[in-house]
Design an enzyme around this catalytic site. Structure first.
Site, PDB file in Angstrom:
ATOM      1  N   HIS A 222       0.847  -1.203   0.000  1.00  0.00           N
ATOM      2  CA  HIS A 222       0.000   0.000   0.000  1.00  0.00           C
ATOM      3  C   HIS A 222       0.873   1.240   0.000  1.00  0.00           C
ATOM      4  CE1 HIS A 222       0.754  -0.470   4.311  1.00  0.00           C
ATOM      5  NE2 HIS A 222       0.245   0.729   4.545  1.00  0.00           N
TER       6      HIS A 222
ATOM      7  N   HIS B 256       1.501   3.943   1.902  1.00  0.00           N
ATOM      8  CA  HIS B 256       2.088   4.715   3.004  1.00  0.00           C
ATOM      9  C   HIS B 256       3.622   4.778   2.919  1.00  0.00           C
ATOM     10  CE1 HIS B 256      -1.779   4.133   5.606  1.00  0.00           C
ATOM     11  NE2 HIS B 256      -1.876   5.160   4.775  1.00  0.00           N
TER      12      HIS B 256
ATOM     13  N   ASP C  71       6.011   4.659   5.050  1.00  0.00           N
ATOM     14  CA  ASP C  71       6.854   3.693   5.766  1.00  0.00           C
ATOM     15  C   ASP C  71       6.906   2.339   5.045  1.00  0.00           C
ATOM     16  OD1 ASP C  71       4.090   3.456   6.683  1.00  0.00           O
ATOM     17  OD2 ASP C  71       4.807   2.057   8.216  1.00  0.00           O
ATOM     18  N   HIS C  72       6.219   2.238   3.894  1.00  0.00           N
ATOM     19  CA  HIS C  72       6.251   1.013   3.079  1.00  0.00           C
ATOM     20  C   HIS C  72       6.849   1.256   1.691  1.00  0.00           C
ATOM     21  CE1 HIS C  72       3.493  -1.196   5.910  1.00  0.00           C
ATOM     22  NE2 HIS C  72       3.400   0.059   6.320  1.00  0.00           N
TER      23      HIS C  72
ATOM     24  N   HIS D 159      -7.401  -0.793   5.557  1.00  0.00           N
ATOM     25  CA  HIS D 159      -6.379   0.142   6.054  1.00  0.00           C
ATOM     26  C   HIS D 159      -6.214   1.266   5.032  1.00  0.00           C
ATOM     27  CE1 HIS D 159      -2.737   1.449   8.097  1.00  0.00           C
ATOM     28  NE2 HIS D 159      -2.048   1.317   6.978  1.00  0.00           N
TER      29      HIS D 159
ATOM     30  N   ASP E 107      -0.168  -3.839   6.341  1.00  0.00           N
ATOM     31  CA  ASP E 107      -0.824  -3.300   7.539  1.00  0.00           C
ATOM     32  C   ASP E 107      -2.285  -3.749   7.615  1.00  0.00           C
ATOM     33  OD1 ASP E 107       1.544  -2.045   8.082  1.00  0.00           O
ATOM     34  OD2 ASP E 107       0.816  -0.007   7.739  1.00  0.00           O
TER      35      ASP E 107
ATOM     36  N   HIS F  20       4.590  -4.622  10.842  1.00  0.00           N
ATOM     37  CA  HIS F  20       4.950  -3.926  12.090  1.00  0.00           C
ATOM     38  C   HIS F  20       5.033  -4.887  13.272  1.00  0.00           C
ATOM     39  CE1 HIS F  20       4.514   0.309  10.738  1.00  0.00           C
ATOM     40  NE2 HIS F  20       3.603  -0.185   9.922  1.00  0.00           N
TER      41      HIS F  20
END
Ligand code: ZN
Ligand code: FE
Length: 256
Positions: free
Chosen positions: A52, A54, A56-57, A108, A130, A168
């Site tokens: 996805h 975001h 942090d990915h 998410h 996530d 995570h």
């Protein structure tokens, strides 16, 4: 085939799967841990799977694409670091000799996807970003509780032995909440002890398995009478009226 969680930021894992020669990584929010691992293990990066949009990915995707010859695969409809090969539900990606099945798991984010592969002589792997966490699930940033519940159902019917590779390390805080919701689940209590021990020695609690998650994850168990009762107690005024799953998700959002 070797499966390694590369820690990134405070609590992310960038999953790496390799056969001693070729590697893939999932959701590289940062390029540095990946470049170091490739160097250390003497691997060639063949592909990058993104679940996805975001940061942090996706934050390390461009640097890795530039430094290697890796192809990048990601969801159909989300903003992505281009060029990327976009994957719809039901499509498959072949990397390091494996076929990854793409499963749409909105909730998410609206376009979130997961990747599942069977591996000869090993348990299957699921890279679920996530969406599914050990003992929990992702927050609903772009989707509804119904969407998330349907997505989790699709993942929960995968084979018991499937290794659940979440993005995570949220397990301990998820399990604290899970025990509040389902205090008499003995498998949950035992699993919490096991995870506490792992974290005390600095080890990841992941991968989990589908079998474990079905036993301990309240978001896969929201039809259990005990959990329904807990949800009703939390929502004593009955304002939510959206069923136990939605109530659990709301409760978890404010739980400390
Ligand atoms: Zn996210
Ligand atoms: Fe994330």
């Amino acid at each position: 085939m070797k499966l390694i969680p590369l820690p990134a930021f405070t609590d992310n894992y960038i999953w790496m799967l390799h056969d001693g020669r070729r590697a893939l990584v999932v959701d590289p929010g940062d390029s540095q841990p990946v470049l170091e691992a490739l160097q250390r293990e003497g691997l060639e990066l063949q592909g990058i799977l993104v679940t996805h949009h975001h940061d942090d990915h996706t934050g390390g995707v461009d640097a890795l694409r530039n430094a290697t010859s890796a192809k990048v695969y990601g969801p159909e409809r989300e903003a992505m670091p281009e060029p990327i090969q976009r994957q719809a539900d039901g499509s498959s990606v072949r990397l390091v000799g494996l076929d990854f099945q793409v499963i749409a798991v909105p909730g998410h984010t609206a376009g979130h996807i997961a990747y599942y592969a069977q591996i000869d002589n090993h348990a299957p792997v699921l890279f679920c970003g996530d969406t599914l966490f050990s003992g929990g699930c992702g927050r609903l940033f772009e989707g509804t509780a119904d969407q998330m519940q349907a997505s989790l159902r699709r993942l929960s019917v995968l084979p018991d032995a499937t290794r659940v590779c979440c993005a995570h390390e949220y397990t301990l805080s998820n399990l604290k909440f899970a025990r509040e919701v389902e205090p008499d689940n003995l498998q949950l209590t035992a699993y919490q002890h096991q995870c506490l021990t792992l974290r005390e020695s600095g080890q990841p609690t992941l991968p989990s398995t589908i079998k474990i998650e079905r036993q301990i994850n309240p978001f896969l168990r929201s039809e259990q009478p005990t959990i329904v009762a807990s949800a009703n107690r939390f929502d004593a005024t009955g304002t939510a009226q959206h069923g136990a799953f939605a109530t659990l998700r709301q409760w978890k959002n404010q739980y400390r």
